[in-house]
Design a protein around this motif. Structure first.
Motif, PDB file in Angstrom:
ATOM      1  N   GLU A   1       0.815  -1.213   0.000  1.00  0.00           N
ATOM      2  CA  GLU A   1       0.000   0.000   0.000  1.00  0.00           C
ATOM      3  C   GLU A   1       0.847   1.262   0.000  1.00  0.00           C
ATOM      4  OE1 GLU A   1      -2.988   1.928   3.163  1.00  0.00           O
ATOM      5  OE2 GLU A   1      -3.591  -0.056   2.453  1.00  0.00           O
ATOM      6  N   ASP A   2       1.950   1.254   0.740  1.00  0.00           N
ATOM      7  CA  ASP A   2       2.801   2.441   0.846  1.00  0.00           C
ATOM      8  C   ASP A   2       4.265   2.032   0.976  1.00  0.00           C
ATOM      9  OD1 ASP A   2       3.726   5.021   1.106  1.00  0.00           O
ATOM     10  OD2 ASP A   2       2.984   5.297   3.149  1.00  0.00           O
ATOM     11  N   PRO A   3       4.849   1.506  -0.101  1.00  0.00           N
ATOM     12  CA  PRO A   3       6.222   0.993  -0.014  1.00  0.00           C
ATOM     13  C   PRO A   3       7.259   2.052   0.374  1.00  0.00           C
ATOM     14  CG  PRO A   3       5.466   1.031  -2.301  1.00  0.00           C
ATOM     15  CD  PRO A   3       4.296   1.362  -1.441  1.00  0.00           C
ATOM     16  N   LYS A   4       7.040   3.282  -0.047  1.00  0.00           N
ATOM     17  CA  LYS A   4       8.027   4.320   0.244  1.00  0.00           C
ATOM     18  C   LYS A   4       8.182   4.573   1.742  1.00  0.00           C
ATOM     19  CE  LYS A   4       7.797   6.741  -4.187  1.00  0.00           C
ATOM     20  NZ  LYS A   4       8.513   5.729  -4.838  1.00  0.00           N
ATOM     21  N   SER A   5       7.111   4.399   2.513  1.00  0.00           N
ATOM     22  CA  SER A   5       7.218   4.617   3.950  1.00  0.00           C
ATOM     23  C   SER A   5       8.065   3.537   4.627  1.00  0.00           C
ATOM     24  CB  SER A   5       5.824   4.681   4.601  1.00  0.00           C
ATOM     25  OG  SER A   5       5.206   3.419   4.599  1.00  0.00           O
ATOM     26  N   TYR A   6       8.311   2.453   3.911  1.00  0.00           N
ATOM     27  CA  TYR A   6       9.172   1.377   4.420  1.00  0.00           C
ATOM     28  C   TYR A   6      10.559   1.421   3.792  1.00  0.00           C
ATOM     29  CZ  TYR A   6       4.895  -0.587   6.327  1.00  0.00           C
ATOM     30  OH  TYR A   6       3.725  -0.764   7.036  1.00  0.00           O
ATOM     31  N   GLY A   7      10.815   2.465   3.025  1.00  0.00           N
ATOM     32  CA  GLY A   7      12.110   2.597   2.366  1.00  0.00           C
ATOM     33  C   GLY A   7      12.249   1.725   1.133  1.00  0.00           C
ATOM     34  N   ILE A   8      11.109   1.327   0.562  1.00  0.00           N
ATOM     35  CA  ILE A   8      11.099   0.471  -0.619  1.00  0.00           C
ATOM     36  C   ILE A   8      10.677   1.302  -1.826  1.00  0.00           C
ATOM     37  CG2 ILE A   8      10.095  -1.601  -1.674  1.00  0.00           C
ATOM     38  CD1 ILE A   8      11.654  -2.258   0.860  1.00  0.00           C
ATOM     39  N   GLY A   9      11.488   1.276  -2.871  1.00  0.00           N
ATOM     40  CA  GLY A   9      11.133   1.995  -4.088  1.00  0.00           C
ATOM     41  C   GLY A   9      10.230   1.174  -4.991  1.00  0.00           C
ATOM     42  N   ASP A  10      10.629  -0.050  -5.249  1.00  0.00           N
ATOM     43  CA  ASP A  10       9.884  -0.948  -6.130  1.00  0.00           C
ATOM     44  C   ASP A  10       9.863  -2.333  -5.487  1.00  0.00           C
ATOM     45  OD1 ASP A  10       9.398  -2.968  -8.192  1.00  0.00           O
ATOM     46  OD2 ASP A  10       9.564  -1.326  -9.628  1.00  0.00           O
ATOM     47  N   ILE A  11       8.678  -2.800  -5.151  1.00  0.00           N
ATOM     48  CA  ILE A  11       8.537  -4.070  -4.435  1.00  0.00           C
ATOM     49  C   ILE A  11       9.114  -5.231  -5.237  1.00  0.00           C
ATOM     50  CG2 ILE A  11       6.863  -5.747  -3.569  1.00  0.00           C
ATOM     51  CD1 ILE A  11       5.159  -3.401  -2.653  1.00  0.00           C
ATOM     52  N   GLU A  12       8.893  -5.243  -6.532  1.00  0.00           N
ATOM     53  CA  GLU A  12       9.400  -6.338  -7.371  1.00  0.00           C
ATOM     54  C   GLU A  12      10.929  -6.369  -7.377  1.00  0.00           C
ATOM     55  OE1 GLU A  12       7.626  -8.747  -9.100  1.00  0.00           O
ATOM     56  OE2 GLU A  12       5.924  -7.977  -7.958  1.00  0.00           O
ATOM     57  N   ILE A  13      11.528  -5.220  -7.546  1.00  0.00           N
ATOM     58  CA  ILE A  13      12.989  -5.139  -7.628  1.00  0.00           C
ATOM     59  C   ILE A  13      13.626  -5.378  -6.264  1.00  0.00           C
ATOM     60  CG2 ILE A  13      14.925  -3.569  -8.068  1.00  0.00           C
ATOM     61  CD1 ILE A  13      13.159  -2.300 -10.285  1.00  0.00           C
ATOM     62  N   GLU A  14      12.990  -4.864  -5.216  1.00  0.00           N
ATOM     63  CA  GLU A  14      13.552  -4.958  -3.870  1.00  0.00           C
ATOM     64  C   GLU A  14      12.863  -6.046  -3.035  1.00  0.00           C
ATOM     65  OE1 GLU A  14      14.785  -1.090  -2.101  1.00  0.00           O
ATOM     66  OE2 GLU A  14      13.509  -0.279  -3.695  1.00  0.00           O
ATOM     67  N   GLN A  15      12.474  -7.118  -3.686  1.00  0.00           N
ATOM     68  CA  GLN A  15      11.759  -8.204  -3.012  1.00  0.00           C
ATOM     69  C   GLN A  15      12.555  -8.772  -1.832  1.00  0.00           C
ATOM     70  OE1 GLN A  15      11.051 -12.019  -5.096  1.00  0.00           O
ATOM     71  NE2 GLN A  15       8.886 -11.543  -4.747  1.00  0.00           N
ATOM     72  N   GLU A  16      13.847  -8.898  -1.983  1.00  0.00           N
ATOM     73  CA  GLU A  16      14.685  -9.430  -0.905  1.00  0.00           C
ATOM     74  C   GLU A  16      14.627  -8.521   0.319  1.00  0.00           C
ATOM     75  OE1 GLU A  16      19.384 -10.177  -0.243  1.00  0.00           O
ATOM     76  OE2 GLU A  16      18.532 -11.050  -2.062  1.00  0.00           O
ATOM     77  N   LYS A  17      14.658  -7.216   0.098  1.00  0.00           N
ATOM     78  CA  LYS A  17      14.579  -6.253   1.201  1.00  0.00           C
ATOM     79  C   LYS A  17      13.218  -6.345   1.896  1.00  0.00           C
ATOM     80  CE  LYS A  17      15.209  -1.353   2.248  1.00  0.00           C
ATOM     81  NZ  LYS A  17      15.521  -0.025   1.695  1.00  0.00           N
ATOM     82  N   VAL A  18      12.155  -6.491   1.105  1.00  0.00           N
ATOM     83  CA  VAL A  18      10.805  -6.635   1.668  1.00  0.00           C
ATOM     84  C   VAL A  18      10.737  -7.863   2.561  1.00  0.00           C
ATOM     85  CG1 VAL A  18       8.379  -7.088   1.105  1.00  0.00           C
ATOM     86  CG2 VAL A  18       9.666  -5.408  -0.230  1.00  0.00           C
ATOM     87  N   VAL A  19      11.252  -8.970   2.064  1.00  0.00           N
ATOM     88  CA  VAL A  19      11.222 -10.220   2.830  1.00  0.00           C
ATOM     89  C   VAL A  19      12.030 -10.080   4.122  1.00  0.00           C
ATOM     90  CG1 VAL A  19      11.920 -12.654   2.816  1.00  0.00           C
ATOM     91  CG2 VAL A  19      10.726 -11.687   0.847  1.00  0.00           C
ATOM     92  N   MET A  20      13.165  -9.409   4.065  1.00  0.00           N
ATOM     93  CA  MET A  20      13.972  -9.242   5.272  1.00  0.00           C
ATOM     94  C   MET A  20      13.266  -8.340   6.298  1.00  0.00           C
ATOM     95  SD  MET A  20      16.271 -11.366   4.860  1.00  0.00           S
ATOM     96  CE  MET A  20      17.157 -11.076   6.362  1.00  0.00           C
ATOM     97  N   LEU A  21      12.556  -7.314   5.827  1.00  0.00           N
ATOM     98  CA  LEU A  21      11.768  -6.480   6.742  1.00  0.00           C
ATOM     99  C   LEU A  21      10.686  -7.314   7.424  1.00  0.00           C
ATOM    100  CD1 LEU A  21      11.221  -3.228   4.636  1.00  0.00           C
ATOM    101  CD2 LEU A  21      12.492  -3.405   6.775  1.00  0.00           C
ATOM    102  N   LEU A  22       9.996  -8.124   6.641  1.00  0.00           N
ATOM    103  CA  LEU A  22       8.954  -8.987   7.196  1.00  0.00           C
ATOM    104  C   LEU A  22       9.549  -9.970   8.200  1.00  0.00           C
ATOM    105  CD1 LEU A  22       6.896  -9.702   3.968  1.00  0.00           C
ATOM    106  CD2 LEU A  22       6.196  -8.273   5.889  1.00  0.00           C
ATOM    107  N   LYS A  23      10.704 -10.523   7.871  1.00  0.00           N
ATOM    108  CA  LYS A  23      11.375 -11.484   8.754  1.00  0.00           C
ATOM    109  C   LYS A  23      11.704 -10.841  10.104  1.00  0.00           C
ATOM    110  CE  LYS A  23      15.728 -14.197   8.899  1.00  0.00           C
ATOM    111  NZ  LYS A  23      15.397 -14.873  10.101  1.00  0.00           N
TER     112      LYS A  23
END
Length: 68
Positions: free
Chosen positions: A21-43
């Motif tokens: 919904e708001d990737p930029k507030s999590y420091g994510i520019g593009d969820i597809e490209i930064e999928q590894e970063k997203v997963v590590m945040l969730l972890k």
């Protein structure tokens, strides 16, 4: 995949939806490209919330992000 509770699976799904919904507030520019970063945040957040470990592969499997 290890036996995660429905509550834990739902938590991961909801946390991922929040990031979508708001990737930029999590420091994510593009969820597809930064999928590894997203997963590590969730972890990190999952482990803090539930006091147990989870692998990035398990998160991806729960979210159906694994490449087949």
């Amino acid at each position: 995949m290890s036996n995660y509770t429905n509550q834990q699976k739902l938590w991961i799904s909801q946390a991922y939806a929040d990031i979508q919904e708001d990737p930029k507030s999590y420091g994510i520019g593009d969820i597809e490209i930064e999928q590894e970063k997203v997963v590590m945040l969730l972890k990190e957040d999952f482990e803090a919330a539930f006091g147990t470990t989870i692998s990035p592969a398990s998160i991806m499997e729960i979210l159906c992000l694994t490449k087949k």
